[in-house]
Design a protein around this motif. Structure first.
Motif, PDB file in Angstrom:
ATOM      1  N   THR A  74       0.826  -1.208   0.000  1.00  0.00           N
ATOM      2  CA  THR A  74       0.000   0.000   0.000  1.00  0.00           C
ATOM      3  C   THR A  74       0.862   1.260   0.000  1.00  0.00           C
ATOM      4  OG1 THR A  74      -1.688  -1.195   1.252  1.00  0.00           O
ATOM      5  CG2 THR A  74      -1.875   1.192   1.174  1.00  0.00           C
ATOM      6  N   GLY A  75       1.948   1.257   0.788  1.00  0.00           N
ATOM      7  CA  GLY A  75       2.842   2.405   0.819  1.00  0.00           C
ATOM      8  C   GLY A  75       3.515   2.637  -0.517  1.00  0.00           C
ATOM      9  N   LEU A  76       3.907   1.563  -1.183  1.00  0.00           N
ATOM     10  CA  LEU A  76       4.506   1.690  -2.506  1.00  0.00           C
ATOM     11  C   LEU A  76       3.503   2.286  -3.493  1.00  0.00           C
ATOM     12  CD1 LEU A  76       6.932   1.107  -4.347  1.00  0.00           C
ATOM     13  CD2 LEU A  76       5.962  -1.157  -4.766  1.00  0.00           C
ATOM     14  N   LEU A  77       2.259   1.825  -3.415  1.00  0.00           N
ATOM     15  CA  LEU A  77       1.203   2.353  -4.274  1.00  0.00           C
ATOM     16  C   LEU A  77       1.003   3.843  -4.025  1.00  0.00           C
ATOM     17  CD1 LEU A  77      -1.046   1.612  -6.329  1.00  0.00           C
ATOM     18  CD2 LEU A  77      -2.532   1.176  -4.374  1.00  0.00           C
ATOM     19  N   GLN A  78       1.009   4.248  -2.769  1.00  0.00           N
ATOM     20  CA  GLN A  78       0.803   5.652  -2.411  1.00  0.00           C
ATOM     21  C   GLN A  78       1.980   6.516  -2.841  1.00  0.00           C
ATOM     22  OE1 GLN A  78      -0.199   6.254   1.699  1.00  0.00           O
ATOM     23  NE2 GLN A  78       0.322   8.418   1.652  1.00  0.00           N
ATOM     24  N   ALA A  79       3.206   6.048  -2.580  1.00  0.00           N
ATOM     25  CA  ALA A  79       4.388   6.830  -2.925  1.00  0.00           C
ATOM     26  C   ALA A  79       4.560   6.987  -4.433  1.00  0.00           C
ATOM     27  CB  ALA A  79       5.634   6.170  -2.329  1.00  0.00           C
ATOM     28  N   ALA A  80       4.162   5.956  -5.181  1.00  0.00           N
ATOM     29  CA  ALA A  80       4.320   5.989  -6.642  1.00  0.00           C
ATOM     30  C   ALA A  80       3.164   6.681  -7.348  1.00  0.00           C
ATOM     31  CB  ALA A  80       4.463   4.558  -7.176  1.00  0.00           C
ATOM     32  N   ALA A  81       2.081   6.962  -6.648  1.00  0.00           N
ATOM     33  CA  ALA A  81       0.881   7.518  -7.279  1.00  0.00           C
ATOM     34  C   ALA A  81       1.146   8.815  -8.044  1.00  0.00           C
ATOM     35  CB  ALA A  81      -0.224   7.704  -6.253  1.00  0.00           C
ATOM     36  N   PRO A  82       1.851   9.820  -7.461  1.00  0.00           N
ATOM     37  CA  PRO A  82       2.091  11.040  -8.251  1.00  0.00           C
ATOM     38  C   PRO A  82       2.847  10.779  -9.541  1.00  0.00           C
ATOM     39  CG  PRO A  82       2.587  11.412  -5.930  1.00  0.00           C
ATOM     40  CD  PRO A  82       2.383   9.928  -6.093  1.00  0.00           C
ATOM     41  N   ILE A  83       3.829   9.874  -9.493  1.00  0.00           N
ATOM     42  CA  ILE A  83       4.615   9.561 -10.684  1.00  0.00           C
ATOM     43  C   ILE A  83       3.762   8.803 -11.693  1.00  0.00           C
ATOM     44  CG2 ILE A  83       6.663   8.346 -11.528  1.00  0.00           C
ATOM     45  CD1 ILE A  83       7.849   8.741  -8.700  1.00  0.00           C
ATOM     46  N   THR A  84       3.005   7.813 -11.229  1.00  0.00           N
ATOM     47  CA  THR A  84       2.174   7.007 -12.125  1.00  0.00           C
ATOM     48  C   THR A  84       1.122   7.863 -12.818  1.00  0.00           C
ATOM     49  OG1 THR A  84       2.478   5.076 -10.702  1.00  0.00           O
ATOM     50  CG2 THR A  84       0.644   5.011 -12.259  1.00  0.00           C
TER      51      THR A  84
END
Length: 419
Positions: free
Chosen positions: A232-242
């Motif tokens: 979940t943290g990876l999903l959240q941290a990568a969200a702006p980039i994705t």
């Protein structure tokens, strides 16, 4: 009748405290990485901002639990929000005087993210301790109080990104709103606050660690949630980039994704109370864990922004229900004595994957993020399977205690209604 009214008033104040505190934290948490991305254009610095927010949060647990056990949750909550409001006001003044972009401005934002994260976790330990005390008084109906509290947190996740995205046009106004929310939380905690009185026993992180190791069911529970938090943290941290780089959407779309996910989570949390009443906490926990894992795998393979938004919403809905299950079981497994220090240990272990997620996003190229998310989702599925299998072997320890006070209808209102 008087007791029922007093209890209802106490719960209402506790919910207001939690709502103001959670909204202040959510707004800052989602706005700071976006602000760094907008001002610098650097994905590495965006991941670094996420990392710097979460490392001090983990450090806060080294002393926050002991503070709560020694001085009381109400006092610690009030003081942490007063300090946060003061810090936010100082940073707002600096940003007003500095240019809108540049190395100094970015440095101020990164430092503020670190300090804000530390204070947010101190206040969270305090308010969570108060909520656990209420849950214990509810006995077999504890999941209803936890659903209300989870609904408040998810409501903050819903409003926080939207508020942060709108106010991002003026960082000074953004910080003024965060300071106002922190002051509301502090003022609502004034006077006597129920729950979590000062502990007469030694309360240190070592005490909490010893309690954690003596409770095998708690070890399984926290182990599963730690693995889930990595994905979940990876999903959240990568969200702006994705969203911005991969799907070529605007920064406002990042907030829209998480707001849609928060709506789905609110609905799921609202339904979890009735589901647990009907099917039991075990089956609800297993189904929500499976849904979150499958949706996380699908998120990594999403071919379009619309599909990505839907899969993120399903992930957060499953996570929301799992949080209800976690908090309910945790309130039963941790003894009331030295609750704050033991809670601090469990929170360190649960949140430790979040700065790791930020570090991974900072070092992995944008093109490799989907593969990284796939691997983390697979680890999540295996860890949650082991978690629930281990919990079943210690089912007796997870059974609810007898309630020490009658449950009132006022204490079982819908999370949406409370918000």
């Amino acid at each position: 009748m008087l007791s029922s009214a007093a209890s209802s008033a106490g719960l209402s104040r506790a919910y207001l405290m939690r709502a103001a505190d959670a909204l202040a934290s959510a707004t800052a948490t989602y706005a700071i990485p976006l602000l760094v991305l907008v001002t610098t254009g650097s994905t590495a610095l965006t991941g670094l901002a996420f990392l710097l927010e979460w490392v001090p949060r983990l450090g806060a647990f080294a002393f926050s639990g002991s503070l709560v056990d020694r001085w009381g949750a109400g006092l610690v909550f009030r003081m942490s929000n007063l300090v946060r409001a003061t810090v936010v006001a100082l940073v707002g003044g600096l940003l007003f005087a500095l240019p809108s972009a540049g190395a100094v401005t970015t440095g101020v934002v990164l430092v503020f993210g670190a300090v804000s994260g530390l204070l947010a976790e101190v206040s969270f330990v305090a308010v969570e301790t108060l909520g656990a005390e209420t849950s214990r008084r509810m006995g077999g109906q504890a999941h209803r109080v936890q659903a209300v509290q989870t609904g408040i947190d998810q409501g903050a996740v819903l409003v926080g990104p939207l508020l942060g995205g709108v106010l991002l046009l003026s960082p000074v106004v953004l910080l003024a709103v965060v300071a106002l929310l922190a002051m509301i939380a502090a003022v609502s905690a004034s006077g006597d606050v129920n729950g979590a009185e000062r502990s007469a026993v030694s309360s240190r992180l070592r005490t909490g660690w010893a309690t954690f190791r003596r409770t095998p069911a708690l070890v399984w529970l926290i182990g599963g949630l730690a693995a889930s938090n990595l994905a979940t943290g990876l999903l959240q941290a990568a969200a702006p980039i994705t969203v911005v780089r991969h799907f070529h959407a605007s920064t406002a779309a990042v907030g829209a994704v998480w707001s849609a996910a928060a709506v789905a989570s609110l609905v799921a949390v609202w339904g979890s109370r009735r589901a647990i009443d009907r099917f039991g906490i075990w089956w609800v926990g297993v189904v929500s864990a499976a849904a979150a894992t499958v949706a996380c795998l699908a998120t990594a393979l999403a071919p379009s922004f619309a599909v990505y938004t839907v899969t993120v919403a399903v992930v957060m809905a499953g996570e929301g229900v799992m949080v209800v299950v976690l908090r309910t079981l945790r309130s039963r497994l941790i003894p009331a004595q030295a609750y704050g220090s033991t809670l601090a240990v469990t929170m360190i272990l649960v949140l430790l994957p979040l700065p790791l997620a930020g570090a991974l996003v900072a070092v992995v190229p944008a093109s490799g993020l989907p593969h990284l998310l796939l691997g983390c989702a697979a680890v999540q599925g295996l860890a949650l399977t082991a978690c629930f299998a281990g919990l079943r072997r210690h089912q007796d320890a997870c059974e609810p205690p007898r309630p020490t006070a009658p449950a009132h209808r006022e204490e079982t209102s819908s999370p949406v209604g409370v918000l």
